[in-house]
Design a protein around this motif. Structure first.
Motif, PDB file in Angstrom:
ATOM      1  N   GLY A  63     -10.202  -0.359  -0.344  1.00 51.50           N
ATOM      2  CA  GLY A  63     -11.055  -1.450  -0.795  1.00 51.50           C
ATOM      3  C   GLY A  63     -11.786  -1.197  -2.091  1.00 51.50           C
ATOM      4  N   GLU A  64     -11.901   0.059  -2.527  1.00 49.45           N
ATOM      5  CA  GLU A  64     -12.608   0.306  -3.779  1.00 49.45           C
ATOM      6  C   GLU A  64     -11.726  -0.069  -4.961  1.00 49.45           C
ATOM      7  OE1 GLU A  64     -13.698   4.398  -3.972  1.00 49.45           O
ATOM      8  OE2 GLU A  64     -11.639   5.131  -4.010  1.00 49.45           O
ATOM      9  N   LYS A  65     -12.377  -0.266  -6.106  1.00 47.11           N
ATOM     10  CA  LYS A  65     -11.661  -0.733  -7.291  1.00 47.11           C
ATOM     11  C   LYS A  65     -11.692   0.336  -8.379  1.00 47.11           C
ATOM     12  CE  LYS A  65     -12.713  -5.571  -6.310  1.00 47.11           C
ATOM     13  NZ  LYS A  65     -11.350  -5.860  -5.826  1.00 47.11           N
ATOM     14  N   ILE A  66     -10.548   0.453  -9.074  1.00 47.52           N
ATOM     15  CA  ILE A  66     -10.396   1.442 -10.134  1.00 47.52           C
ATOM     16  C   ILE A  66      -9.313   0.936 -11.072  1.00 47.52           C
ATOM     17  CG2 ILE A  66      -8.730   2.786  -8.765  1.00 47.52           C
ATOM     18  CD1 ILE A  66      -9.875   5.332 -10.068  1.00 47.52           C
ATOM     19  N   THR A  67      -9.428   1.208 -12.351  1.00 50.70           N
ATOM     20  CA  THR A  67      -8.426   0.703 -13.291  1.00 50.70           C
ATOM     21  C   THR A  67      -7.130   1.517 -13.208  1.00 50.70           C
ATOM     22  OG1 THR A  67      -9.170   2.106 -15.114  1.00 50.70           O
ATOM     23  CG2 THR A  67     -10.186  -0.093 -14.908  1.00 50.70           C
ATOM     24  N   LEU A  68      -6.051   0.869 -13.611  1.00 51.06           N
ATOM     25  CA  LEU A  68      -4.759   1.557 -13.661  1.00 51.06           C
ATOM     26  C   LEU A  68      -4.826   2.752 -14.604  1.00 51.06           C
ATOM     27  CD1 LEU A  68      -1.757   1.631 -12.883  1.00 51.06           C
ATOM     28  CD2 LEU A  68      -1.303   0.051 -14.784  1.00 51.06           C
ATOM     29  N   GLU A  69      -5.554   2.623 -15.695  1.00 51.40           N
ATOM     30  CA  GLU A  69      -5.699   3.730 -16.640  1.00 51.40           C
ATOM     31  C   GLU A  69      -6.310   4.956 -15.970  1.00 51.40           C
ATOM     32  OE1 GLU A  69      -7.647   4.620 -21.045  1.00 51.40           O
ATOM     33  OE2 GLU A  69      -8.398   2.953 -19.834  1.00 51.40           O
ATOM     34  N   ASN A  70      -7.342   4.754 -15.140  1.00 52.14           N
ATOM     35  CA  ASN A  70      -7.977   5.884 -14.469  1.00 52.14           C
ATOM     36  C   ASN A  70      -7.078   6.485 -13.396  1.00 52.14           C
ATOM     37  OD1 ASN A  70     -10.957   6.508 -15.263  1.00 52.14           O
ATOM     38  ND2 ASN A  70     -10.784   4.282 -15.404  1.00 52.14           N
ATOM     39  N   LEU A  71      -6.250   5.654 -12.762  1.00 51.64           N
ATOM     40  CA  LEU A  71      -5.279   6.171 -11.801  1.00 51.64           C
ATOM     41  C   LEU A  71      -4.241   7.042 -12.503  1.00 51.64           C
ATOM     42  CD1 LEU A  71      -4.726   3.022  -9.568  1.00 51.64           C
ATOM     43  CD2 LEU A  71      -5.834   5.160  -8.868  1.00 51.64           C
ATOM     44  N   LEU A  72      -3.832   6.634 -13.694  1.00 48.13           N
ATOM     45  CA  LEU A  72      -2.867   7.424 -14.465  1.00 48.13           C
ATOM     46  C   LEU A  72      -3.483   8.748 -14.920  1.00 48.13           C
ATOM     47  CD1 LEU A  72      -1.189   4.580 -16.529  1.00 48.13           C
ATOM     48  CD2 LEU A  72      -0.010   6.143 -14.972  1.00 48.13           C
ATOM     49  N   LYS A  73      -4.746   8.730 -15.284  1.00 47.53           N
ATOM     50  CA  LYS A  73      -5.426   9.986 -15.609  1.00 47.53           C
ATOM     51  C   LYS A  73      -5.338  10.954 -14.432  1.00 47.53           C
ATOM     52  CE  LYS A  73      -9.023   7.936 -18.581  1.00 47.53           C
ATOM     53  NZ  LYS A  73     -10.488   7.662 -18.661  1.00 47.53           N
ATOM     54  N   ALA A  74      -5.641  10.442 -13.243  1.00 47.83           N
ATOM     55  CA  ALA A  74      -5.622  11.294 -12.050  1.00 47.83           C
ATOM     56  C   ALA A  74      -4.226  11.817 -11.762  1.00 47.83           C
ATOM     57  CB  ALA A  74      -6.157  10.514 -10.849  1.00 47.83           C
ATOM     58  N   ALA A  75      -3.212  10.969 -11.944  1.00 40.54           N
ATOM     59  CA  ALA A  75      -1.838  11.355 -11.633  1.00 40.54           C
ATOM     60  C   ALA A  75      -1.307  12.405 -12.599  1.00 40.54           C
ATOM     61  CB  ALA A  75      -0.939  10.128 -11.639  1.00 40.54           C
ATOM     62  N   LEU A  76      -1.558  12.234 -13.886  1.00 35.06           N
ATOM     63  CA  LEU A  76      -0.963  13.114 -14.891  1.00 35.06           C
ATOM     64  C   LEU A  76      -1.793  14.363 -15.163  1.00 35.06           C
ATOM     65  CD1 LEU A  76       0.366  10.506 -17.493  1.00 35.06           C
ATOM     66  CD2 LEU A  76       1.712  11.905 -15.908  1.00 35.06           C
ATOM     67  N   ILE A  77      -3.106  14.278 -15.030  1.00 39.38           N
ATOM     68  CA  ILE A  77      -3.953  15.404 -15.402  1.00 39.38           C
ATOM     69  C   ILE A  77      -4.223  16.325 -14.214  1.00 39.38           C
ATOM     70  CG2 ILE A  77      -6.241  16.047 -16.265  1.00 39.38           C
ATOM     71  CD1 ILE A  77      -6.136  13.480 -17.979  1.00 39.38           C
ATOM     72  N   MET A  78      -4.648  15.757 -13.086  1.00 38.33           N
ATOM     73  CA  MET A  78      -4.915  16.612 -11.917  1.00 38.33           C
ATOM     74  C   MET A  78      -3.811  16.517 -10.871  1.00 38.33           C
ATOM     75  SD  MET A  78      -7.780  14.733  -9.529  1.00 38.33           S
ATOM     76  CE  MET A  78      -7.376  15.834  -8.177  1.00 38.33           C
ATOM     77  N   SER A  79      -2.777  15.702 -11.161  1.00 38.92           N
ATOM     78  CA  SER A  79      -1.610  15.549 -10.281  1.00 38.92           C
ATOM     79  C   SER A  79      -1.979  14.961  -8.927  1.00 38.92           C
ATOM     80  CB  SER A  79      -0.900  16.898 -10.101  1.00 38.92           C
ATOM     81  OG  SER A  79       0.451  16.711  -9.747  1.00 38.92           O
ATOM     82  N   ALA A  80      -2.860  13.962  -8.934  1.00 34.23           N
ATOM     83  CA  ALA A  80      -3.305  13.335  -7.692  1.00 34.23           C
ATOM     84  C   ALA A  80      -2.193  12.496  -7.073  1.00 34.23           C
ATOM     85  CB  ALA A  80      -4.532  12.466  -7.961  1.00 34.23           C
ATOM     86  N   ASN A  81      -1.826  12.836  -5.864  1.00 36.01           N
ATOM     87  CA  ASN A  81      -0.727  12.142  -5.187  1.00 36.01           C
ATOM     88  C   ASN A  81      -1.116  10.748  -4.700  1.00 36.01           C
ATOM     89  OD1 ASN A  81       1.114  14.399  -5.376  1.00 36.01           O
ATOM     90  ND2 ASN A  81      -0.145  15.389  -3.828  1.00 36.01           N
ATOM     91  N   ASP A  82      -2.353  10.595  -4.187  1.00 37.10           N
ATOM     92  CA  ASP A  82      -2.773   9.289  -3.690  1.00 37.10           C
ATOM     93  C   ASP A  82      -2.813   8.245  -4.804  1.00 37.10           C
ATOM     94  OD1 ASP A  82      -4.879  10.631  -4.861  1.00 37.10           O
ATOM     95  OD2 ASP A  82      -6.380  10.077  -3.352  1.00 37.10           O
ATOM     96  N   SER A  83      -3.118   8.690  -6.035  1.00 33.33           N
ATOM     97  CA  SER A  83      -3.186   7.733  -7.142  1.00 33.33           C
ATOM     98  C   SER A  83      -1.822   7.122  -7.445  1.00 33.33           C
ATOM     99  CB  SER A  83      -3.753   8.401  -8.399  1.00 33.33           C
ATOM    100  OG  SER A  83      -2.839   9.331  -8.939  1.00 33.33           O
TER     101      SER A  83
END
Length: 376
Positions: free
Chosen positions: A108-128
């Motif tokens: 339910g929380e909101k976050i931009t696609l750009e911030n999700l991409l930061k998480a995926a590429l920089i810290m390798s976040a799987n949930d993002s």
């Protein structure tokens, strides 16, 4: 500098002439600049980013588990099919995914696609990556199909994706060669290139005060290796330690891929060091005569053909016998001919891949005969 022996060319329109430790700061061995490096990785490849030419290869076509290197393709599809400024509402599925590295998304929380991409590429976040896929395609499985379609488009025919994050699956695989091609393409996308060279950044959520500072998992970015500018780590028990690393020096960028390595950072440093240690080979010299072409109605019967510029290529010495020169020339010439006028072009290839090309031009002026002499 090495100089290839000049090859005589006939006046054909097309001519082919065959001519262990994980420390990111560990120094490569002294002989890594003298001969192809020794790497611990089961599969590896080193390529020139601009041309895609392979400078070093070891089992580069062997299918391997890519782990989180998968996220390179996830980012490509997200950046091409989505808008970074989009606001994403996190689903239950994305919030429940707690395996491996995660940024702790909550339903339910909101976050931009750009911030999700930061998480995926920089810290390798799987949930993002799950939230990315569901938002961009509207359906997770459809997004994965898009990833596979894009892989085929890029010529990565030994690659198949079953998910967006890289967790092990028997039908989820790629090769060092395919991952190099995929990453070469990704680096042409400015947002991707900027994120994978970022050492540390803050991820922000929308409609709340929540934020989190993340660090890049690629230790080479915090090492003393000159010019390092990406790209992505990957680790699972099945894949072992994997890494895609790139570096740029004097405007030249090289890219290393290592899969299932005992020392991925040292392997990558050795490969990149070797790439930058290669001496350029001069394959065409500005002003050197290539051939002559007949000129109709000219005060001279012919004109010499010369390269407009000097061309130097970075090629390992062992690959020089495979270098092909392809010359294309105009079929007929008629005066007047201006000095420097384009008369054709010369291309340089190895195994069909274009490494460089140069215009072929007139070496001097050929004036037209006076009208009255042409009456004869």
């Amino acid at each position: 500098m090495k100089l290839l022996a000049r090859t005589s060319l006939t006046l054909l329109i097309v001519v082919f002439a065959l001519l262990g430790p994980q420390s990111a700061s560990a120094e490569p061995s002294a002989d890594s600049t003298m001969k192809p490096p020794r790497v611990t990785a089961d599969a590896a490849v080193l390529v020139d980013v601009e041309t895609g030419h392979v400078l070093f290869a070891k089992n580069e076509r062997q299918r391997k588990d890519p782990a989180s290197l998968t996220k390179v393709m996830t980012a490509i599809v997200a950046l091409e099919a989505g808008r970074p400024g989009d606001v994403v509402t996190v689903s239950e599925r994305a919030a429940r995914f707690g395996r491996g590295s995660v940024i702790d998304l909550r339903a339910g929380e909101k976050i931009t696609l750009e911030n999700l991409l930061k998480a995926a590429l920089i810290m390798s976040a799987n949930d993002s990556t799950i939230a990315i896929a569901e938002h961009v395609a509207g359906d997770y499985d459809l997004f994965v199909r898009w990833m596979n379609l894009k892989a085929r488009q890029l010529g990565a025919h030994d690659t198949r994706f079953m998910n967006t994050h890289g967790f092990t699956h028997p039908n989820h695989y790629s090769t060092a060669a395919d991952l190099a091609e995929i990453t070469r393409y990704a680096l042409r996308i400015p947002q991707f290139a900027a994120l994978v060279r970022t050492r540390e950044i803050t991820v922000y959520w929308r409609d709340s005060d929540r934020k989190r500072t993340i660090r890049n998992t690629n230790r080479l970015l915090r090492s003393d290796f000159e010019g390092i500018d990406g790209v992505k780590t990957g680790t699972t028990s099945a894949a072992g330690h994997c890494l895609i690393a790139s570096a740029t020096r004097d405007g030249r960028r090289v890219l290393a891929v290592v899969l299932h390595s005992d020392g991925r950072y040292l392997d990558a440093r050795r490969l990149l060091t070797y790439g930058f240690a290669l001496e350029p080979v001069e394959v065409a010299t500005r002003g050197d005569q290539i051939t002559r072409l007949l000129v109709r109605e000219g005060v001279r019967p012919d004109v010499i053909v010369v390269p407009a510029e000097t061309v130097r290529l970075y090629i390992p010495e062992a690959q020089l016998p495979a270098l092909e020169k392809e010359v294309r020339l105009k079929k007929t010439l008629e005066a007047p001919i201006a000095p420097g006028e384009k008369l054709g072009e010369m291309a340089f290839r190895i195994n069909g891949r274009l490494l460089g090309q140069v215009d072929l031009t007139a070496g001097y002026r050929v004036a037209r005969k006076p009208w009255y002499t042409r009456l004869r």
